[in-house]
Structures are given as structure tokens and as C-alpha cells.
Scaffold this motif. Sequence first.
Motif, PDB file in Angstrom:
ATOM      1  N   GLU A 139       0.839  -1.210   0.000  1.00 27.43           N
ATOM      2  CA  GLU A 139       0.000   0.000   0.000  1.00 27.43           C
ATOM      3  C   GLU A 139       0.868   1.251   0.000  1.00 27.43           C
ATOM      4  OE1 GLU A 139      -3.149   0.371   2.758  1.00 27.43           O
ATOM      5  OE2 GLU A 139      -4.001  -1.609   2.335  1.00 27.43           O
ATOM      6  N   SER A 140       1.955   1.215   0.763  1.00 26.60           N
ATOM      7  CA  SER A 140       2.863   2.359   0.800  1.00 26.60           C
ATOM      8  C   SER A 140       3.500   2.586  -0.567  1.00 26.60           C
ATOM      9  CB  SER A 140       3.945   2.123   1.861  1.00 26.60           C
ATOM     10  OG  SER A 140       4.888   3.164   1.863  1.00 26.60           O
ATOM     11  N   ALA A 143       0.952   4.122  -2.908  1.00 22.50           N
ATOM     12  CA  ALA A 143       0.772   5.547  -2.627  1.00 22.50           C
ATOM     13  C   ALA A 143       1.886   6.370  -3.278  1.00 22.50           C
ATOM     14  CB  ALA A 143       0.739   5.782  -1.119  1.00 22.50           C
ATOM     15  N   GLU A 144       3.111   5.885  -3.177  1.00 19.26           N
ATOM     16  CA  GLU A 144       4.236   6.596  -3.808  1.00 19.26           C
ATOM     17  C   GLU A 144       4.069   6.646  -5.330  1.00 19.26           C
ATOM     18  OE1 GLU A 144       7.896   4.829  -2.650  1.00 19.26           O
ATOM     19  OE2 GLU A 144       7.604   5.181  -0.498  1.00 19.26           O
ATOM     20  N   GLU A 147       1.260   9.134  -6.219  1.00 14.35           N
ATOM     21  CA  GLU A 147       1.718  10.503  -5.966  1.00 14.35           C
ATOM     22  C   GLU A 147       2.660  10.977  -7.074  1.00 14.35           C
ATOM     23  OE1 GLU A 147       3.968  13.133  -2.453  1.00 14.35           O
ATOM     24  OE2 GLU A 147       3.701  10.954  -2.241  1.00 14.35           O
ATOM     25  N   GLU A 166      -3.461   8.806   1.578  1.00 11.47           N
ATOM     26  CA  GLU A 166      -2.836   7.588   1.086  1.00 11.47           C
ATOM     27  C   GLU A 166      -3.719   6.354   1.210  1.00 11.47           C
ATOM     28  OE1 GLU A 166       0.962   7.065   2.902  1.00 11.47           O
ATOM     29  OE2 GLU A 166       1.853   8.817   1.913  1.00 11.47           O
ATOM     30  N   SER A 167      -4.978   6.528   1.575  1.00  6.43           N
ATOM     31  CA  SER A 167      -5.868   5.369   1.613  1.00  6.43           C
ATOM     32  C   SER A 167      -6.188   4.946   0.180  1.00  6.43           C
ATOM     33  CB  SER A 167      -7.168   5.704   2.349  1.00  6.43           C
ATOM     34  OG  SER A 167      -7.959   6.595   1.573  1.00  6.43           O
ATOM     35  N   LEU A 171      -6.526   7.315  -3.122  1.00  6.76           N
ATOM     36  CA  LEU A 171      -5.643   7.116  -4.275  1.00  6.76           C
ATOM     37  C   LEU A 171      -6.447   6.919  -5.554  1.00  6.76           C
ATOM     38  CD1 LEU A 171      -2.981   4.731  -2.672  1.00  6.76           C
ATOM     39  CD2 LEU A 171      -2.722   7.172  -3.157  1.00  6.76           C
TER      40      LEU A 171
END
Length: 432
Positions: A139-140, A143-144, A147, A166-167, A171
Motif C-alpha cells: 500500500e505504501s 501511494a508513492e 503521488e 494515502e488510503s 488514491l
Amino acid sequence: MSGEEDESEATPDEEPAEEETADDGPADEETLPDTEVTVESLRERLDAIEAQLDEAETEDDLDDVEAEIESLESDLESADLPEPDDEDEEAPAEEIESEKEDLESELEEARGPYAEDVVADIESAETTVAETEWTDRGESEVAEAVESFVESVDDILDESVTLAGESIEELTAALQDAGTAVETADLDPDADAETIAALIDATGELQSDLDEAEEWDDLSVREQLQAQGYYDVLDHRKDYPPEWGALKVWTKRGRADMVLLALDSFESDFMEDHCLDALKRLGPEEAVEPMLQRANKRDKDAIEVLGKIGSEEPVDTLVEYVGDEGNPGLRKVTMKALGEIGSEDATQAVANALDADSEEVRSHAARALGLLGDTRAIDPLADVLDDDESNTVRASAAWALNQIGTERALEVLGDYADDRAYRVQNEAEKAV
């Protein structure tokens, strides 16, 4: 005479004039013959179209190429081309059709890219983000990736796309906004070719980043369970395998969710048996749906668990199995489960099983009726006491009447205090 001579001399002069007039007259009544479509002419046109495609620079140029291909296709369909002398040889029409199709493919590849392609890629990425089961690390990484993509869209279109958090929901919302920004930019495939190409590169990087983000499916079963805390209860690995040791701890703590997690994760008959045994002891409500799914496949262990849970939700499914004469084992387990559930909706189906050929099935049916406690079962059970040849079945009927326990049930049973079978007599004495 001179006049006659003049007149005679004038006649030949007039004839050429008439011929001249005829030569200069309109010729639209005459139809010029159509140019014959031959193999050679079609091949020449194919070569010309290929050269035209190579030189095309704009969408309008490509539209012209497409028109030429369509014209050739029309002529090819109406042409009377020769057939090959040898049956093994490919017909000229088929060869030309194949070359035409190759040109159509090259034309398709030459078109675009379009803004619509960018939007489609963004929508595909949005689906991937929303529907994939990611690990926490994954998930992290997602998010990156989103973004970075949003920043690229902002730079390319000079637009501000909002990324609220970032959920997964935030996203996917940002990707939707990015797709909308591309649509509203109204990009022309010729005038804005560089912009579209830059967006295509950005969506390609986004998809590549998503492909590399960690999914649950990327982990081994043990890694998945470790991430979900399944092994956290072990302060040592005395039991082998450790999966079993953790299962015993979770069962002792009454954590059916962890038992179900193990059942769903391990592809091991050993662990499956122990997980089902644990569920039989716990009888947890949250196991109804997964056990009902198994019961739909006639899984006897799952049916037994459903009986321990006691929910009436699976009754309709289980009642169908009571009459399965070809599977006595399934019938016995099912009737016991229905008895434990205690739904009177099952009474008639179970009572019908009192006529089964199998002594064991009849005995289980009688006991299930006792567990159900439905007074409508008193008369069928009384008939069993009177007529059944098996004392085992009669003893089960006597036990069932005691379980029903109404005044009438005990009165019927009391008449058998002097019965020939000790177990029937014993049950009747309890009633008295």
C-alpha cells in the motif's frame, strides 16, 4: 454549264464540313470501358498504399490511406481473379487479401497515441489499485506510485490534481481526477502529440510501479500469516509444525477468526482436520458462511460444525440431504446437525427417514426428532416403538420421546415399561 460545274464542285467541299462537325460533336453518349482489375493492378496499388503510409505524418494523411485501402478492398471483392492451376498454391485473391490485412495492421499501429488511450490506461491503473489485495508495504508503494504520477500529470498539463491522502479510496479518487483532467484538456493527436506521448510515458511508469508493489499473492502462506499475526502467540516452536501450535493457542483463546484464517490459508489435510475439529468445539457464529459453502459440496465435517453453531440459516440446504438414500453417512450427520439446530422446519424430512432401509439411518432419525422436540413427531415415534423390528431403533425412539417430554409423549412411552428390550424398558421407566 458553269453553274452546274459550280454546284458540282460545291458538294465535295460540303462533305468535309459535315465530317468536321460530327468529329467535334458531344461524345457523352459513349461510355468509356472501366479499367480491368487484375492481379498486377492490385499489387501496384498495394505498393502505392504502402508508400503512402510510410510518408503519412498526420491523422488526415492516415485517413487518406484508410480510404485507399477500403477502395482496394471493394475492387478486390468484385474482381474476377484467376484461380491457381495447382491446388496447393495460394490463390492470388487470398495473397492480396493477406497483404491488405497487413497494411491495415500497420495503419492501426501508425495511428495515435490518443488522449483516449491515456484515459484508458489511467482507468486500468485505478482498477488495479482498488481490486488488488496489497500488503502494508505494498500500500505504501502504491501511494508513492500514484503521488509520482499525479505530479507528472500536473507538470505535463499544467493542472492541479488533488491527492487527499494515502488510503486506497483517496488514491483511486486522485486517479479519477487525473483521468478527468486529461479528458478536459481536449488534446489533438497531431497538434498535441508530444503532450500525449509524455502522458503515455507517465501512465507506463505508473503501471510499472504498480506491478512491482507488493501484493498478498507475492508472499508465501507463512509470510502472509506472519504478517497477520498468526504466529504471534508462539513464544517457542515446541509443537511441530508451528502452524498447529499456534492453532491450539488460538482455539484455547476462542479466536475463531484465526482458526478460519488458518483453514483458508493452509493447503494441508492435517491442518484442515485440526481446524475443523477446533470449529466443532467452538461453534462460532462467524463460521456459518464458510461452513455453508463447504456444506453445499456435501462436506460432512462442515455440516457437523453447522450443527454445533446452531444457526437456522443452513436448514434449507441441510434438509435436502436428509432424503439422499445413496449416501447414508451424509444422512446421519445431517440429521444430527438438524437436531442440534432445533428448527421445526426439518421435522417432516427427518420423520420421513424413519422408513429408511438402513437401521442406522432410522435410529439417527429418531434421535434427531428427539433433539428437535417437535410434538408432531410423537405419533411417528410411537409407530416405531410398535412396528420397528430393530430394538436399537426402538430404543432411539423411546429416548426421543423422553427428550420431547410433553405429557402425551411420556404417556405413550410409559406403556413400554415391561418391554422386551432393556433399553426401551429403561427409557419407559424414566417416563413413569
